[in-house]
Structure formats: C-alpha cells, structure tokens
Write a protein that holds these residues in place. Structure first.
Motif, PDB file in Angstrom:
ATOM      1  N   MET A   1       0.840  -1.179   0.000  1.00 60.12           N
ATOM      2  CA  MET A   1       0.000   0.000   0.000  1.00 60.12           C
ATOM      3  C   MET A   1       0.884   1.241   0.000  1.00 60.12           C
ATOM      4  O   MET A   1       1.795   1.367   0.816  1.00 60.12           O
ATOM      5  N   ALA A   2       0.658   2.137  -0.906  1.00 59.40           N
ATOM      6  CA  ALA A   2       1.444   3.365  -1.010  1.00 59.40           C
ATOM      7  C   ALA A   2       1.063   4.322   0.114  1.00 59.40           C
ATOM      8  O   ALA A   2      -0.109   4.443   0.467  1.00 59.40           O
ATOM      9  N   PRO A   3       2.063   4.989   0.671  1.00 55.70           N
ATOM     10  CA  PRO A   3       1.754   5.937   1.747  1.00 55.70           C
ATOM     11  C   PRO A   3       1.003   7.144   1.193  1.00 55.70           C
ATOM     12  O   PRO A   3       1.238   7.596   0.071  1.00 55.70           O
ATOM     13  N   THR A   4       0.111   7.651   1.985  1.00 59.39           N
ATOM     14  CA  THR A   4      -0.650   8.836   1.590  1.00 59.39           C
ATOM     15  C   THR A   4       0.209  10.076   1.819  1.00 59.39           C
ATOM     16  O   THR A   4       1.238  10.028   2.493  1.00 59.39           O
ATOM     17  N   ASN A   5      -0.228  11.181   1.273  1.00 60.54           N
ATOM     18  CA  ASN A   5       0.489  12.446   1.474  1.00 60.54           C
ATOM     19  C   ASN A   5       0.582  12.783   2.960  1.00 60.54           C
ATOM     20  O   ASN A   5       1.595  13.288   3.426  1.00 60.54           O
ATOM     21  N   TYR A   6      -0.491  12.506   3.693  1.00 62.26           N
ATOM     22  CA  TYR A   6      -0.499  12.806   5.120  1.00 62.26           C
ATOM     23  C   TYR A   6       0.541  11.956   5.849  1.00 62.26           C
ATOM     24  O   TYR A   6       1.257  12.463   6.718  1.00 62.26           O
ATOM     25  N   GLN A   7       0.636  10.696   5.483  1.00 64.93           N
ATOM     26  CA  GLN A   7       1.627   9.830   6.126  1.00 64.93           C
ATOM     27  C   GLN A   7       3.048  10.304   5.840  1.00 64.93           C
ATOM     28  O   GLN A   7       3.904  10.295   6.722  1.00 64.93           O
ATOM     29  N   LEU A   9       3.907  13.369   5.167  1.00 67.82           N
ATOM     30  CA  LEU A   9       4.062  14.605   5.933  1.00 67.82           C
ATOM     31  C   LEU A   9       4.370  14.313   7.395  1.00 67.82           C
ATOM     32  O   LEU A   9       5.247  14.938   7.993  1.00 67.82           O
ATOM     33  N   MET A  10       3.680  13.365   7.978  1.00 68.99           N
ATOM     34  CA  MET A  10       3.908  13.007   9.381  1.00 68.99           C
ATOM     35  C   MET A  10       5.301  12.404   9.574  1.00 68.99           C
ATOM     36  O   MET A  10       5.972  12.672  10.572  1.00 68.99           O
ATOM     37  N   GLU A  11       5.756  11.632   8.606  1.00 64.71           N
ATOM     38  CA  GLU A  11       7.096  11.059   8.686  1.00 64.71           C
ATOM     39  C   GLU A  11       8.142  12.163   8.614  1.00 64.71           C
ATOM     40  O   GLU A  11       9.109  12.166   9.376  1.00 64.71           O
ATOM     41  N   MET A  12       7.935  13.118   7.716  1.00 65.13           N
ATOM     42  CA  MET A  12       8.852  14.251   7.618  1.00 65.13           C
ATOM     43  C   MET A  12       8.860  15.057   8.910  1.00 65.13           C
ATOM     44  O   MET A  12       9.921  15.479   9.386  1.00 65.13           O
ATOM     45  N   LYS A  13       7.696  15.274   9.484  1.00 67.82           N
ATOM     46  CA  LYS A  13       7.584  16.007  10.746  1.00 67.82           C
ATOM     47  C   LYS A  13       8.400  15.308  11.822  1.00 67.82           C
ATOM     48  O   LYS A  13       9.173  15.946  12.549  1.00 67.82           O
ATOM     49  N   ASN A  14       8.260  13.996  11.911  1.00 75.73           N
ATOM     50  CA  ASN A  14       8.974  13.241  12.939  1.00 75.73           C
ATOM     51  C   ASN A  14      10.487  13.297  12.738  1.00 75.73           C
ATOM     52  O   ASN A  14      11.235  13.409  13.715  1.00 75.73           O
ATOM     53  N   VAL A  15      10.933  13.250  11.501  1.00 74.56           N
ATOM     54  CA  VAL A  15      12.365  13.319  11.213  1.00 74.56           C
ATOM     55  C   VAL A  15      12.911  14.692  11.599  1.00 74.56           C
ATOM     56  O   VAL A  15      13.986  14.797  12.217  1.00 74.56           O
ATOM     57  N   ILE A  16      12.184  15.744  11.282  1.00 73.31           N
ATOM     58  CA  ILE A  16      12.627  17.100  11.619  1.00 73.31           C
ATOM     59  C   ILE A  16      12.669  17.286  13.132  1.00 73.31           C
ATOM     60  O   ILE A  16      13.628  17.840  13.673  1.00 73.31           O
ATOM     61  N   ILE A  17      11.643  16.815  13.821  1.00 73.37           N
ATOM     62  CA  ILE A  17      11.610  16.938  15.281  1.00 73.37           C
ATOM     63  C   ILE A  17      12.750  16.144  15.908  1.00 73.37           C
ATOM     64  O   ILE A  17      13.398  16.612  16.858  1.00 73.37           O
ATOM     65  N   GLU A  18      13.019  14.972  15.383  1.00 74.92           N
ATOM     66  CA  GLU A  18      14.125  14.158  15.895  1.00 74.92           C
ATOM     67  C   GLU A  18      15.457  14.899  15.710  1.00 74.92           C
ATOM     68  O   GLU A  18      16.284  14.943  16.620  1.00 74.92           O
ATOM     69  N   TYR A  19      15.651  15.499  14.546  1.00 78.53           N
ATOM     70  CA  TYR A  19      16.876  16.252  14.281  1.00 78.53           C
ATOM     71  C   TYR A  19      17.021  17.428  15.246  1.00 78.53           C
ATOM     72  O   TYR A  19      18.083  17.632  15.837  1.00 78.53           O
ATOM     73  N   LEU A  20      15.955  18.211  15.406  1.00 79.27           N
ATOM     74  CA  LEU A  20      16.018  19.371  16.289  1.00 79.27           C
ATOM     75  C   LEU A  20      16.241  18.959  17.743  1.00 79.27           C
ATOM     76  O   LEU A  20      16.957  19.641  18.485  1.00 79.27           O
ATOM     77  N   THR A  21      15.661  17.840  18.141  1.00 76.10           N
ATOM     78  CA  THR A  21      15.859  17.330  19.502  1.00 76.10           C
ATOM     79  C   THR A  21      17.321  16.940  19.713  1.00 76.10           C
ATOM     80  O   THR A  21      17.915  17.256  20.753  1.00 76.10           O
ATOM     81  N   MET A  74       1.770  23.008  14.013  1.00 82.43           N
ATOM     82  CA  MET A  74       1.392  23.096  12.611  1.00 82.43           C
ATOM     83  C   MET A  74       0.863  21.763  12.083  1.00 82.43           C
ATOM     84  O   MET A  74      -0.026  21.727  11.254  1.00 82.43           O
ATOM     85  N   PHE A  75       1.453  20.678  12.567  1.00 84.63           N
ATOM     86  CA  PHE A  75       1.104  19.355  12.076  1.00 84.63           C
ATOM     87  C   PHE A  75       0.763  18.442  13.234  1.00 84.63           C
ATOM     88  O   PHE A  75       1.519  17.544  13.597  1.00 84.63           O
TER      89      PHE A  75
END
Length: 78
Positions: A1-7, A9-21, A74-75
């Motif tokens: 199953m292909a990931p949706t745009n929302y999924q 986006l959420m993965e990108m959000k988590n990666v950015i938050i992990e980096y900033l942390t 934001m997300f």
C-alpha cells in the motif's frame, strides 16, 4: 500500500523533530561544560568570550525547542 500524502508529511515532521531534539541535546551537553565550572579565567577578555559562547548555546537550545513546538502545532498528530 502506497503511503498517503499525510503519512509522508507526518514522517517528515517526525524526522525534523528528531533532528532538532538531537541538536538541542548536543548544545545542552556543550553548555554543561560552562555550567559545571563557573567561568573564572584570569583574563577578562577570555572570560567574556566564554560567557558569550554560553549565551549562544542557550539561545540555540531555546530556538530548537521553539521550532519543535511550532512544528508540532502546525502538524498535529491524529
């Protein structure tokens, strides 16, 4: 199953938050070197430079936490 745009986006959000942390943690560890021992260098200029560096580290930590808070608002996760 292909990931949706929302999924994606959420993965990108988590990666950015992990980096900033991680960045905040790195700067916090660097700041500990200034907090463990008070700045008592005999040279006033050296002491001033170390105090400025400690202020910069505190600011970077604060900025990382602010960015994390904004991204989470934001997300929001569903």
């Amino acid at each position: 199953m292909a990931p949706t745009n929302y999924q994606i986006l959420m993965e990108m959000k988590n990666v950015i938050i992990e980096y900033l942390t991680e960045e905040a943690e790195i700067n916090s560890k660097a700041l500990e070197a200034y907090n463990d021992k008070p700045i008592q260098d005999s040279d006033a200029e050296l002491r001033r430079m170390r105090e400025i560096e400690a202020m910069k580290l505190r600011d970077r930590i604060s900025q990382a936490h602010r960015h994390i808070a904004v991204i989470k608002r934001m997300f929001p996760s569903i």
